[in-house]
Design a protein around this motif. Structure first.
Motif, mmCIF file in Angstrom:
data_model
loop_
_atom_site.group_PDB
_atom_site.id
_atom_site.type_symbol
_atom_site.label_atom_id
_atom_site.label_comp_id
_atom_site.label_asym_id
_atom_site.label_seq_id
_atom_site.Cartn_x
_atom_site.Cartn_y
_atom_site.Cartn_z
ATOM 1 N N TYR A 138 -16.061 -8.881 10.945
ATOM 2 C CA TYR A 138 -14.754 -8.370 10.538
ATOM 3 C C TYR A 138 -14.424 -8.860 9.133
ATOM 4 C CZ TYR A 138 -9.759 -7.384 10.554
ATOM 5 O OH TYR A 138 -8.505 -6.918 10.234
ATOM 6 N N GLU A 139 -13.889 -7.972 8.299
ATOM 7 C CA GLU A 139 -13.501 -8.326 6.933
ATOM 8 C C GLU A 139 -12.028 -8.734 6.922
ATOM 9 O OE1 GLU A 139 -15.451 -8.478 4.416
ATOM 10 O OE2 GLU A 139 -17.222 -7.309 4.930
ATOM 11 N N TYR A 140 -11.767 -10.025 6.796
ATOM 12 C CA TYR A 140 -10.392 -10.517 6.812
ATOM 13 C C TYR A 140 -9.721 -10.317 5.459
ATOM 14 C CZ TYR A 140 -11.324 -12.797 11.279
ATOM 15 O OH TYR A 140 -11.630 -13.040 12.596
ATOM 16 N N ALA A 141 -8.417 -10.113 5.503
ATOM 17 C CA ALA A 141 -7.613 -10.074 4.287
ATOM 18 C C ALA A 141 -7.257 -11.496 3.873
ATOM 19 C CB ALA A 141 -6.347 -9.248 4.519
ATOM 20 N N HIS A 142 -6.622 -11.622 2.719
ATOM 21 C CA HIS A 142 -6.039 -12.883 2.270
ATOM 22 C C HIS A 142 -4.535 -12.804 2.540
ATOM 23 C CE1 HIS A 142 -4.532 -15.986 -0.497
ATOM 24 N NE2 HIS A 142 -5.697 -16.550 -0.310
ATOM 25 N N PRO A 143 -3.866 -13.907 2.906
ATOM 26 C CA PRO A 143 -2.424 -13.844 3.193
ATOM 27 C C PRO A 143 -1.595 -13.200 2.082
ATOM 28 C CG PRO A 143 -3.297 -15.940 3.938
ATOM 29 C CD PRO A 143 -4.431 -15.242 3.231
ATOM 30 N N GLU A 144 -1.986 -13.380 0.817
ATOM 31 C CA GLU A 144 -1.237 -12.767 -0.277
ATOM 32 C C GLU A 144 -1.317 -11.244 -0.242
ATOM 33 O OE1 GLU A 144 -2.657 -14.244 -3.945
ATOM 34 O OE2 GLU A 144 -1.989 -16.310 -3.622
ATOM 35 N N ASP A 145 -2.427 -10.717 0.291
ATOM 36 C CA ASP A 145 -2.602 -9.273 0.310
ATOM 37 C C ASP A 145 -1.527 -8.580 1.146
ATOM 38 O OD1 ASP A 145 -4.835 -9.883 -1.114
ATOM 39 O OD2 ASP A 145 -6.258 -9.466 0.499
ATOM 40 N N LEU A 146 -1.091 -9.225 2.219
ATOM 41 C CA LEU A 146 -0.103 -8.610 3.102
ATOM 42 C C LEU A 146 1.230 -8.433 2.374
ATOM 43 C CD1 LEU A 146 -0.828 -10.586 6.406
ATOM 44 C CD2 LEU A 146 -2.086 -8.680 5.375
ATOM 45 N N VAL A 147 1.613 -9.436 1.610
ATOM 46 C CA VAL A 147 2.870 -9.356 0.856
ATOM 47 C C VAL A 147 2.756 -8.305 -0.236
ATOM 48 C CG1 VAL A 147 4.502 -10.648 -0.570
ATOM 49 C CG2 VAL A 147 3.361 -11.770 1.345
ATOM 50 N N ALA A 148 1.644 -8.297 -0.945
ATOM 51 C CA ALA A 148 1.460 -7.342 -2.036
ATOM 52 C C ALA A 148 1.481 -5.908 -1.520
ATOM 53 C CB ALA A 148 0.145 -7.630 -2.755
ATOM 54 N N ALA A 149 0.867 -5.678 -0.358
ATOM 55 C CA ALA A 149 0.849 -4.335 0.214
ATOM 56 C C ALA A 149 2.258 -3.887 0.601
ATOM 57 C CB ALA A 149 -0.073 -4.295 1.426
ATOM 58 N N ALA A 150 3.065 -4.805 1.152
ATOM 59 C CA ALA A 150 4.442 -4.462 1.513
ATOM 60 C C ALA A 150 5.247 -4.098 0.273
ATOM 61 C CB ALA A 150 5.089 -5.624 2.255
ATOM 62 N N HIS A 151 5.149 -4.905 -0.775
ATOM 63 C CA HIS A 151 5.879 -4.625 -2.006
ATOM 64 C C HIS A 151 5.405 -3.328 -2.640
ATOM 65 C CE1 HIS A 151 6.933 -9.176 -2.511
ATOM 66 N NE2 HIS A 151 7.725 -8.560 -1.640
ATOM 67 N N ASP A 152 4.112 -3.050 -2.522
ATOM 68 C CA ASP A 152 3.583 -1.812 -3.082
ATOM 69 C C ASP A 152 4.185 -0.596 -2.383
ATOM 70 O OD1 ASP A 152 1.674 -0.621 -4.962
ATOM 71 O OD2 ASP A 152 0.663 0.100 -3.167
ATOM 72 N N ASP A 153 4.524 -0.745 -1.108
ATOM 73 C CA ASP A 153 5.169 0.334 -0.359
ATOM 74 C C ASP A 153 6.683 0.325 -0.513
ATOM 75 O OD1 ASP A 153 2.731 1.196 0.568
ATOM 76 O OD2 ASP A 153 2.845 0.069 2.444
ATOM 77 N N GLY A 154 7.207 -0.607 -1.311
ATOM 78 C CA GLY A 154 8.655 -0.697 -1.499
ATOM 79 C C GLY A 154 9.387 -1.237 -0.294
ATOM 80 N N GLU A 155 8.730 -2.082 0.492
ATOM 81 C CA GLU A 155 9.326 -2.605 1.718
ATOM 82 C C GLU A 155 9.355 -4.126 1.696
ATOM 83 O OE1 GLU A 155 7.496 1.024 4.490
ATOM 84 O OE2 GLU A 155 6.794 -1.031 4.733
ATOM 85 N N ASP A 156 10.277 -4.691 2.476
ATOM 86 C CA ASP A 156 10.291 -6.137 2.661
ATOM 87 C C ASP A 156 9.165 -6.523 3.622
ATOM 88 O OD1 ASP A 156 12.466 -6.719 1.022
ATOM 89 O OD2 ASP A 156 13.922 -6.398 2.634
ATOM 90 N N PRO A 157 8.404 -7.563 3.309
ATOM 91 C CA PRO A 157 7.299 -7.955 4.182
ATOM 92 C C PRO A 157 7.777 -8.315 5.593
ATOM 93 C CG PRO A 157 7.107 -9.033 2.051
ATOM 94 C CD PRO A 157 8.461 -8.381 2.079
#
Length: 306
Positions: A138-157
């Motif tokens: 399994y290819e794990y993400a980095h914890p920072e990626d989750l926040v960046a993806a939320a902000h990229d969608d214009g949403e609060d994490p």
């Protein structure tokens, strides 16, 4: 006297070509390793339902699913797989036929015929019943990626972190709840914690293909980094000072930390939390498993966010 021209005064010893500019700085989304680029890649993966290497999160080890029923269930639930090993001269019963049909329909699974001694060696003598399914790392993400993806969608994490949860089925259930209530991912510790095994994939009912799981070397440090980024850290505890229905922090950027059913939150993680909340249970149950507890709080957070 030499006729060669040296470096000019004020050049720092550099010659003309070294002083030339390198052009405009590319956008963050195009800079390798930048948080914005990882977020863009994560968004593209969610749109296609595929996985790809996710920065610093790293890979888990590959595993084998053995036995006719487990292999069939894994294929039916869409667990990623690379190879289906089938024993030579196997009794072609209904489960074998169904497993072969599912593997053939997927189109991305190699079918390999192998003698029984070879399958015995691969599985260390387990009762494989002639079917062995290889699941890729399994290819794990980095914890920072989750926040960046939320902000990229214009949403609060909206993130769930698991502390001391060792049952892969609980991890899969949490991933499913995060997907159902619009969360942005799950964070698990690198050690002494459940990982994305075939069992976790099965329990997630396919939602793991679009909901990233990040792995943190140190969960406490990852939570502290979230706090510095302006994200509230809310820990679930039976003796919490707040009830989930009264906590306004769920309306904004938040990380929900769920401990194990037996021990709850570890001391350091509990001390890192901004709030410790409890789920009211008038029926008298002492605790809920991680999957159910996460689902309850995610529902409340989703309701508050409209």
């Amino acid at each position: 006297m030499s006729g060669k021209k040296g470096a000019q005064i004020g050049s720092g010893g550099k010659r003309r070509r070294a002083l030339e500019g390198k052009g405009p700085t590319p956008p963050a989304e195009m800079r390798k390793g930048h948080v914005k680029q990882r977020a863009a890649n994560a968004k593209a993966r969610r749109a296609t339902g595929k996985q790809a290497p996710r920065g610093r999160g790293g890979k888990s080890a590959s595993e084998l699913v053995v036995g006719r029923n487990p292999v069939y269930e894994a294929l039916r639930e869409g667990v990623p797989a690379t190879t289906l090993y089938v024993q030579q001269f196997i009794d072609n019963d209904e489960r074998v036929r169904e497993a072969l049909q599912l593997a053939g329909e997927r189109g991305d699974i190699h079918l390999m015929e192998a003698p029984r001694p070879e399958l015995d060696r691969m599985t260390n003598g387990l009762n494989h019943q002639g079917l062995v399914l290889q699941v890729p790392p399994y290819e794990y993400a980095h914890p920072e990626d989750l926040v960046a993806a939320a902000h990229d969608d214009g949403e609060d994490p909206l993130i769930v972190a698991l502390d001391g949860v060792t049952d892969p089925r609980n991890l899969g259930a949490v991933v499913r709840s995060v997907s159902a209530f619009g969360g942005h991912g799950v964070v698990v510790p690198e050690r002494r914690a459940a990982g994305m095994t075939a069992g976790a994939w099965k329990t997630s009912a396919g939602t793991a293909a679009r909901t990233p799981v990040a792995r943190a070397t140190n969960l406490t440090r990852a939570l502290e980094a979230y706090k510095k980024a302006g994200i509230a850290v809310v820990g679930l505890a039976a003796d919490g000072e707040h009830e989930i229905g009264d906590l306004q922090a769920l309306e904004g950027p938040v990380v929900i930390v769920v401990g194990s059913e037996g021990k709850g939150l570890s001391r350091l993680v509990g001390e890192t939390c901004d709030f410790r909340v409890r789920i009211p249970m008038p029926g008298g149950a002492e605790s809920l498993n991680a999957g159910v507890a996460a689902g309850v709080v995610l529902y409340e957070a989703s309701r508050r966010r409209g």
